[in-house]
Write a protein that holds these residues in place. Structure first.
Motif, PDB file in Angstrom:
ATOM      1  N   GLU A  17      37.585  13.961 -11.842  1.00 59.84           N
ATOM      2  CA  GLU A  17      38.078  15.193 -11.032  1.00 59.84           C
ATOM      3  C   GLU A  17      37.456  16.625 -11.245  1.00 59.84           C
ATOM      4  O   GLU A  17      37.390  17.340 -12.464  1.00 59.84           O
ATOM      5  CB  GLU A  17      39.547  15.238 -11.767  1.00 59.84           C
ATOM      6  CG  GLU A  17      40.621  14.026 -11.538  1.00 59.84           C
ATOM      7  CD  GLU A  17      41.136  13.935 -10.217  1.00 59.84           C
ATOM      8  OE1 GLU A  17      40.630  14.878  -9.486  1.00 59.84           O
ATOM      9  OE2 GLU A  17      42.004  13.063  -9.974  1.00 59.84           O
ATOM     10  N   PRO A  18      36.696  16.969 -10.440  1.00 57.73           N
ATOM     11  CA  PRO A  18      35.924  18.086 -10.636  1.00 57.73           C
ATOM     12  C   PRO A  18      36.748  19.263 -10.465  1.00 57.73           C
ATOM     13  O   PRO A  18      37.918  19.227  -9.903  1.00 57.73           O
ATOM     14  CB  PRO A  18      34.862  18.042  -9.113  1.00 57.73           C
ATOM     15  CG  PRO A  18      35.052  16.949  -8.879  1.00 57.73           C
ATOM     16  CD  PRO A  18      36.278  16.203  -9.133  1.00 57.73           C
ATOM     17  N   GLU A  19      36.417  20.335 -11.506  1.00 56.20           N
ATOM     18  CA  GLU A  19      37.086  21.441 -11.478  1.00 56.20           C
ATOM     19  C   GLU A  19      36.545  22.773 -10.382  1.00 56.20           C
ATOM     20  O   GLU A  19      35.522  22.974 -10.567  1.00 56.20           O
ATOM     21  CB  GLU A  19      36.875  22.173 -12.940  1.00 56.20           C
ATOM     22  CG  GLU A  19      37.849  23.321 -12.990  1.00 56.20           C
ATOM     23  CD  GLU A  19      37.537  23.865 -14.689  1.00 56.20           C
ATOM     24  OE1 GLU A  19      37.867  25.057 -14.842  1.00 56.20           O
ATOM     25  OE2 GLU A  19      37.171  22.944 -15.584  1.00 56.20           O
ATOM     26  N   PRO A  20      37.469  23.006  -9.589  1.00 61.44           N
ATOM     27  CA  PRO A  20      37.113  24.095  -8.571  1.00 61.44           C
ATOM     28  C   PRO A  20      36.707  25.316  -9.355  1.00 61.44           C
ATOM     29  O   PRO A  20      37.281  25.695 -10.186  1.00 61.44           O
ATOM     30  CB  PRO A  20      38.210  24.038  -7.725  1.00 61.44           C
ATOM     31  CG  PRO A  20      38.990  23.064  -8.004  1.00 61.44           C
ATOM     32  CD  PRO A  20      38.900  22.618  -9.234  1.00 61.44           C
ATOM     33  N   VAL A  24      30.848  28.378 -16.250  1.00 63.39           N
ATOM     34  CA  VAL A  24      29.613  27.863 -17.003  1.00 63.39           C
ATOM     35  C   VAL A  24      30.187  27.390 -18.434  1.00 63.39           C
ATOM     36  O   VAL A  24      30.044  26.367 -18.944  1.00 63.39           O
ATOM     37  CB  VAL A  24      28.429  29.074 -17.250  1.00 63.39           C
ATOM     38  CG1 VAL A  24      27.437  28.344 -17.956  1.00 63.39           C
ATOM     39  CG2 VAL A  24      27.932  29.135 -15.814  1.00 63.39           C
ATOM     40  N   PHE A  25      30.832  28.358 -18.922  1.00 61.52           N
ATOM     41  CA  PHE A  25      31.775  28.128 -20.261  1.00 61.52           C
ATOM     42  C   PHE A  25      33.238  28.638 -20.259  1.00 61.52           C
ATOM     43  O   PHE A  25      33.431  29.324 -19.463  1.00 61.52           O
ATOM     44  CB  PHE A  25      31.210  29.009 -21.304  1.00 61.52           C
ATOM     45  CG  PHE A  25      29.447  28.763 -21.537  1.00 61.52           C
ATOM     46  CD1 PHE A  25      29.033  27.727 -22.274  1.00 61.52           C
ATOM     47  CD2 PHE A  25      28.730  29.952 -21.077  1.00 61.52           C
ATOM     48  CE1 PHE A  25      27.584  27.699 -22.294  1.00 61.52           C
ATOM     49  CE2 PHE A  25      27.377  29.885 -21.219  1.00 61.52           C
ATOM     50  CZ  PHE A  25      26.768  28.530 -21.901  1.00 61.52           C
ATOM     51  N   HIS A  26      33.804  27.601 -20.755  1.00 61.42           N
ATOM     52  CA  HIS A  26      35.309  27.795 -20.597  1.00 61.42           C
ATOM     53  C   HIS A  26      35.752  28.732 -21.981  1.00 61.42           C
ATOM     54  O   HIS A  26      36.908  29.286 -21.838  1.00 61.42           O
ATOM     55  CB  HIS A  26      36.160  26.176 -21.085  1.00 61.42           C
ATOM     56  CG  HIS A  26      35.893  25.662 -19.706  1.00 61.42           C
ATOM     57  ND1 HIS A  26      34.859  24.937 -19.590  1.00 61.42           N
ATOM     58  CD2 HIS A  26      36.778  25.378 -18.520  1.00 61.42           C
ATOM     59  CE1 HIS A  26      34.974  24.072 -18.088  1.00 61.42           C
ATOM     60  NE2 HIS A  26      36.231  24.665 -17.669  1.00 61.42           N
ATOM     61  N   GLU A  27      34.954  28.726 -22.936  1.00 58.16           N
ATOM     62  CA  GLU A  27      35.347  29.520 -24.219  1.00 58.16           C
ATOM     63  C   GLU A  27      33.934  30.225 -24.603  1.00 58.16           C
ATOM     64  O   GLU A  27      32.785  29.634 -24.366  1.00 58.16           O
ATOM     65  CB  GLU A  27      35.743  28.787 -25.281  1.00 58.16           C
ATOM     66  CG  GLU A  27      37.324  27.851 -24.988  1.00 58.16           C
ATOM     67  CD  GLU A  27      38.396  28.851 -24.932  1.00 58.16           C
ATOM     68  OE1 GLU A  27      38.185  30.024 -25.121  1.00 58.16           O
ATOM     69  OE2 GLU A  27      39.357  28.487 -24.444  1.00 58.16           O
ATOM     70  N   SER A  66      37.152  14.803 -27.072  1.00 60.79           N
ATOM     71  CA  SER A  66      36.376  15.868 -27.250  1.00 60.79           C
ATOM     72  C   SER A  66      35.895  16.369 -26.137  1.00 60.79           C
ATOM     73  O   SER A  66      35.302  15.650 -24.973  1.00 60.79           O
ATOM     74  CB  SER A  66      35.081  15.813 -28.390  1.00 60.79           C
ATOM     75  OG  SER A  66      35.643  15.668 -29.758  1.00 60.79           O
ATOM     76  N   SER A  67      35.892  17.976 -25.812  1.00 63.29           N
ATOM     77  CA  SER A  67      35.207  18.556 -24.760  1.00 63.29           C
ATOM     78  C   SER A  67      33.571  18.282 -24.925  1.00 63.29           C
ATOM     79  O   SER A  67      32.999  18.000 -25.925  1.00 63.29           O
ATOM     80  CB  SER A  67      35.354  19.914 -24.486  1.00 63.29           C
ATOM     81  OG  SER A  67      34.966  20.735 -25.740  1.00 63.29           O
TER      82      SER A  67
END
Length: 219
Positions: A17-20, A24-27, A66-67
């Motif tokens: 499921e690609p994230e629209p 680059v970084f979520h955190e 884990s991410s």
């Protein structure tokens, strides 16, 4: 290596499921992990294949929960402990408890960031003539190494056709264990989807992989 990270062809994990507009970084911590991995690699603490191997040794239940950058962090932590740059006591305390182990290439400053972030070149002079040519039918060996390998499980034992010769490159299986570069020829091999997935597979599907010469036998 035969581990949960080698997910190609595995059932039960759902579709990708690609994230629209994915950032680059979520955190913010993820950017720090990337910086630490690239800086320590450039400083000579490990090579890229060793780094991959340690991420592959994460226990399956931890790996799957884990991410992406948490995997990088956990692999880095274990790798630096085993190589003597950290101790488990220092990790628990959150600070150094003794002078650090010397690095091969010293310190970096901001002016070297671009160089560090650019991956190196892995092409090498050929130690011997290539065994295969374009159009040859080859069978992927049915190997089950306990260390790092770039041969996916789903092609092992199957027959494909050599489509490209990419020249000679550092062999990841050897480099990951820090046993030298051991340059090997690298080919693109094309497999018919039904040969991999059975009669119920899409008859129009073809799968291409890049495979090093030691992974292949004449078919």
């Amino acid at each position: 290596m035969n581990g949960v990270h080698d997910m190609g062809g595995m059932d039960g994990f759902g579709k990708v499921e690609p994230e629209p507009n994915e950032p680059v970084f979520h955190e913010e911590w993820e950017s720090r992990v990337l910086a630490m991995v690239r800086a320590m690699g450039a400083a000579g603490a490990f090579n890229i294949d060793t780094s991959r191997f340690y991420r592959e040794t994460i226990p399956p239940h931890v790996y799957l929960s884990s991410s992406y950058y948490k995997k990088w962090f956990l692999g880095l932590e274990e790798m630096l402990i085993e190589k003597g740059y950290l101790t488990r006591e220092e990790v628990a305390a959150g600070h150094a408890k003794k002078p650090g182990k010397a690095l091969k290439h010293g310190k970096f400053d901001l002016g070297q960031v671009e160089r560090i972030m650019v991956r190196g070149k892995f092409a090498r002079p050929a130690p011997a003539p290539a065994k295969f040519k374009i159009g040859d039918r080859v069978r992927a060996k049915n190997i089950h190494p306990t260390t790092h390998t770039r041969l996916p499980r789903y092609v092992r034992g199957h027959v494909g056709v050599v489509e490209l010769n990419h020249g000679c490159h550092v062999f990841p299986d050897t480099a990951a264990m820090e046993r030298g570069e051991n340059p090997q020829w690298l080919y693109t091999v094309v497999f018919e989807g039904r040969d991999l997935w059975g009669a119920d597979g899409d008859p129009t599907l073809k799968v291409s992989i890049d495979a090093f010469e030691p992974y292949l036998d004449p078919a």
